[in-house]
Every structure is written in structure tokens, then in C-alpha cells.
Design a protein around this motif. Structure first.
Motif, mmCIF file in Angstrom:
data_model
loop_
_atom_site.group_PDB
_atom_site.id
_atom_site.type_symbol
_atom_site.label_atom_id
_atom_site.label_comp_id
_atom_site.label_asym_id
_atom_site.label_seq_id
_atom_site.Cartn_x
_atom_site.Cartn_y
_atom_site.Cartn_z
ATOM 1 N N ASP A 182 33.221 31.816 28.736
ATOM 2 C CA ASP A 182 34.599 32.194 28.435
ATOM 3 C C ASP A 182 34.631 33.724 28.488
ATOM 4 O OD1 ASP A 182 37.154 32.568 27.544
ATOM 5 O OD2 ASP A 182 36.776 31.891 25.499
ATOM 6 N N LEU A 183 34.922 34.258 29.668
ATOM 7 C CA LEU A 183 34.789 35.685 29.931
ATOM 8 C C LEU A 183 36.056 36.451 29.564
ATOM 9 C CD1 LEU A 183 33.350 38.163 31.160
ATOM 10 C CD2 LEU A 183 34.139 37.388 33.423
ATOM 11 N N THR A 184 35.902 37.435 28.695
ATOM 12 C CA THR A 184 36.978 38.366 28.369
ATOM 13 C C THR A 184 36.653 39.720 28.989
ATOM 14 O OG1 THR A 184 37.512 37.293 26.272
ATOM 15 C CG2 THR A 184 38.179 39.591 26.516
ATOM 16 N N THR A 200 32.132 39.182 26.289
ATOM 17 C CA THR A 200 33.064 40.274 26.557
ATOM 18 C C THR A 200 32.393 41.295 27.456
ATOM 19 O OG1 THR A 200 34.147 39.996 24.419
ATOM 20 C CG2 THR A 200 34.484 42.094 25.551
ATOM 21 N N LYS A 223 36.445 36.041 36.718
ATOM 22 C CA LYS A 223 37.321 35.485 35.680
ATOM 23 C C LYS A 223 38.495 34.726 36.295
ATOM 24 C CE LYS A 223 40.217 36.611 31.715
ATOM 25 N NZ LYS A 223 39.656 35.511 30.888
ATOM 26 N N HIS A 236 44.526 43.423 35.011
ATOM 27 C CA HIS A 236 43.250 44.107 34.830
ATOM 28 C C HIS A 236 43.246 45.505 35.424
ATOM 29 C CE1 HIS A 236 41.716 40.392 33.253
ATOM 30 N NE2 HIS A 236 41.944 39.756 34.385
ATOM 31 N N ALA A 291 37.459 43.617 29.004
ATOM 32 C CA ALA A 291 38.029 44.606 28.085
ATOM 33 C C ALA A 291 38.081 45.967 28.777
ATOM 34 C CB ALA A 291 37.191 44.695 26.812
ATOM 35 N N PRO A 315 31.586 32.404 24.664
ATOM 36 C CA PRO A 315 32.434 33.600 24.789
ATOM 37 C C PRO A 315 31.591 34.850 25.021
ATOM 38 C CG PRO A 315 32.262 32.949 22.491
ATOM 39 C CD PRO A 315 31.549 31.882 23.272
#
Length: 386
Positions: free
Chosen positions: A34-36, A7, A23, A261, A38, A5
């Protein structure tokens, strides 16, 4: 392998597209991330959250890692620029009132004449020109100041720079808080559509190859998470490569408009990706070749000489390695890419496509001239002619 993960902070601009595509089309997932993403309300919020460890990576204005590393505007925080996300992609615009005054003086907007446009702007102004930029340490501010300072009519004190977050730029024009702005798309086109602004120049008219946004991370975090850093660079690089393919533009517009986004309609996103920019509400779009470049001509390479140009414009010595061509080269080599062997070059010297040495053979770079013909020598740390 188990996905790691991470961010990444960003602002809702078209030049965040490589991260969104990484993503949404699973380039990140395919390299085990696991790209978030923000979204941040402002560049200062992004800066602080990255510095304090709330973000692993960040979509950054290219001068931000340098300013943060040198302690400009906040406590020093060593930040590395890992790759360039986008070259150019910003616009300079003016209010309708200023446009009418300039036109009354004989100026005609061709969207490609920086010298005559600077003359018109500075000669018509009877009070300090209020210019909105997204952040004090931004390519927007550096380019506007470089452009206007070359005009004989420019004098200290006749320009007031005001910081305004990109989504608020159209409102600032409508409320008569600013006369001019420089902002990344889509917010220039939004200002045309919502506040009657007139776009007068693309950033490429000032510097043909200005590194606009970079992927940044904290220096100490990179050391502790080098494999994850390399994966992020590879995923973003592959996404930028995908974005550069003309046949992918319609799908890219659809993805950017339909995802949450950016939260923008396709008609706000399309101009930047197609290069067809409407200078005002009453004219047909003007085609600007290479309005924004995501990948071709080694656009993603973080040239150390560009970092030196930025530091020179900030009037700061830069003895640190901040644009990390070494990390980028190591991360991209497993993809079989042809990468520049050199890490520095004379900025502004290429008037046409130019071949340089690459790791796998000749590599073609695009023109990178400044509007005034100046050349930045990285050894001397200054412009050598103009």
C-alpha cells in the motif's frame, strides 16, 4: 495477502515517474504494498525525514546515500541505494543575458558540444559564474564541476555554486540570482518557458550513463523489513520497465500530468519523456536520443563502481557497500530478469553497445563515455586517462 503500508518521499521531477507509475498502475499493489507517495519541499527535507524514520523509502539524488552514509552535510546515517530509478534526464541552462553575450563572441548552441560550450561560458564571464544546483551532494553539481574543470580557463574561485530547489530554478533565473543552472526536467523546460532561459547541454553530453536518481532506504530498516524492501524493488522495476516501452509514453504523460503527484501540465512533462527538448523559446525542439533512461541497458542496476566514482568526486574514501547490487539482484531474480553478474565495471569505457555476462545469458549495456574520454578505474579509484 494483506497489503503492507509503505511511504516513499520524492520531489516533483519527471524522474520520479517509476514511483508514480508503480502506484497509479498498481504495480505496488500487485506485489502487496500500500504505497503512499509523500512529496517533499526540498532535498534537505527529504534527507532529514528519511534519516529520522518518517519515510521508509526515498527518491534520491544518487550521491545522497553516499554523502549521508559518510556524514557529509549532516550527522552520519547509513543509507543503501537499492536500485537506479533514472539515468540522466537533467539539463544545463543559462540566462538570456549570458546566452546573448556568448553568441556575440561567436558561440552557437548545438546542444551537444560540451568542450566549445565550456570555452564560451568561461571566456565570456567577467565575474564569478553563479550556478544553481538542487543540492550540494547531487549528480548535477558533480557533472557541472567535472565538465568545467576540464577547460583550461577554469580556475578556483571563478564559479559560485548556489543551492536552489528545482521548482524555484526558473524564478532564480528571472530574478538574476544565477547565470547558469543544472536541474532535472521538467524544471529546465519550465525555465525556458517562464524566464527566457537557454538550455545548452543535456547531462548525457557530459556522461552518457550518469545514474541520476536512486531508490534509497535506511540500512537498518532494510535489515528489519527485507521482504517489504524486495517487494518495493520489484514494483519499481516493473514500473520502470513499463515506462521504457515507446507505446506507453502517451499514457505515461497523461498519468503524470493528471495525477496530483507532479501538479504540472503535459507540455512541461512531454519533453523529457519524448526526448524532444526546446533549447529556447524561439527554436524547434531538438531530439536527444536516450535523454532519460528508466530501464533499458540495465539502467536500474546499482553499479558499485558508480558509487566509487561519486565518492571520488566528493574527495571521500568509500569502503562501504552503499549501491546494493546484491540486494537488487536478489529482489529481481524471481521476476526472471537477466541481471549483470558483475557488480563493478570500468566507468566510461564503453563507446558503443557492449555485451557482458548476465545471469540468464548475454546482457547489452549502452555507451557510457565521459565527454573527455576519461575512464574511471574502480580498483585505482580514479580516472586513468583524459
Amino acid at each position: 495477502m494483506k497489503a503492507v503500508p509503505v511511504t516513499c518521499g520524492y520531489l516533483p521531477l519527471v524522474d520520479s515517474a517509476p514511483l508514480i507509475i508503480a502506484k497509479e498502475l498498481r504495480f505496488a499493489a500487485e506485489v502487496g504494498l500500500d504505497l503512499t507517495l509523500a512529496q517533499q519541499p526540498s532535498w534537505s527535507a527529504l534527507r532529514d525525514r528519511l534519516a529520522f524514520g518518517a519515510l521508509d523509502f526515498a527518491h534520491m539524488l544518487s550521491p545522497m546515500p553516499i554523502a549521508m552514509s559518510l556524514g557529509l552535510g549532516a550527522a552520519p546515517s547509513k543509507i543503501d541505494a537499492l536500485m537506479v530509478l533514472a539515468v540522466n534526464g537533467t539539463v544545463i541552462g543559462i540566462s538570456d543575458a549570458l546566452a546573448q553575450a556568448m553568441q556575440a563572441g561567436g558561440w552557437r548552441n548545438t546542444f551537444d558540444a560540451p568542450k566549445s560550450t565550456a570555452d564560451a561560458v568561461l571566456n565570456i564571464a567577467d565575474k564569478p559564474l553563479r550556478i544553481g544546483v538542487p543540492f550540494p551532494f547531487s549528480m548535477h553539481k558533480l557533472l557541472v564541476e567535472y565538465w568545467l574543470s576540464k577547460d583550461p580557463a577554469f580556475a578556483a574561485g571563478n564559479v559560485e555554486i548556489i543551492t536552489i530547489p528545482p521548482p524555484q530554478m526558473a524564478g532564480a533565473v528571472a530574478d538574476n540570482r544565477i547565470d547558469m543552472f543544472c536541474v532535472g526536467e521538467p524544471w529546465g523546460s519550465v525555465a525556458v518557458q517562464k524566464s527566457g532561459a537557454h538550455l545548452i547541454l543535456p547531462s548525457s553530453a557530459i556522461w552518457q550513463s550518469a545514474p541520476e536518481k536512486v531508490l534509497g532506504a535506511r540500512h537498518d530498516w532494510i535489515i528489519q523489513n527485507r521482504e517489504t524492501t524486495d517487494r518495493m524493488i520489484r514494483a519499481t522495476y516493473l514500473a520502470a520497465q513499463w515506462l521504457e516501452q515507446p507505446q506507453n509514453i502517451p499514457l505515461a504523460i497523461e498519468i503524470l500530468a493528471s495525477s496530483d503527484h507532479l501538479d504540472l501540465p503535459d507540455h512541461a512533462i512531454e519533453p523529457a519523456l519524448t526526448g524532444y527538448i526546446a533549447a529556447n523559446a524561439d527554436c524547434d525542439p531538438i531530439h536527444v536520443p536516450n535523454f532519460i533512461t528508466f530501464h533499458k541497458n540495465a539502467a536500474n542496476f546499482p553499479w558499485e563502481s558508480q558509487a566509487q566514482w561519486i565518492a571520488a568526486r566528493l574527495n571521500m574514501p568509500n569502503n562501504q557497500r552503499i549501491f546494493r547490487s546484491d540486494i537488487f539482484r536478489d529482489a529481481i531474480t524471481p521476476l526472471g530478469a537477466n541481471i549483470a553478474k558483475a557488480s563493478q565495471k570500468p566507468e566510461g569505457a564503453m563507446t558503443r553497445p557492449t555485451t557482458i555476462a548476465g545471469t540468464k545469458g548475454p546482457l547489452i549495456l549502452g555507451p557510457d563515455t565521459f565527454f573527455d574520454g576519461a575512464i574511471f578505474d574502480f580498483g585505482a579509484g580514479k580516472m586513468l586517462k583524459s
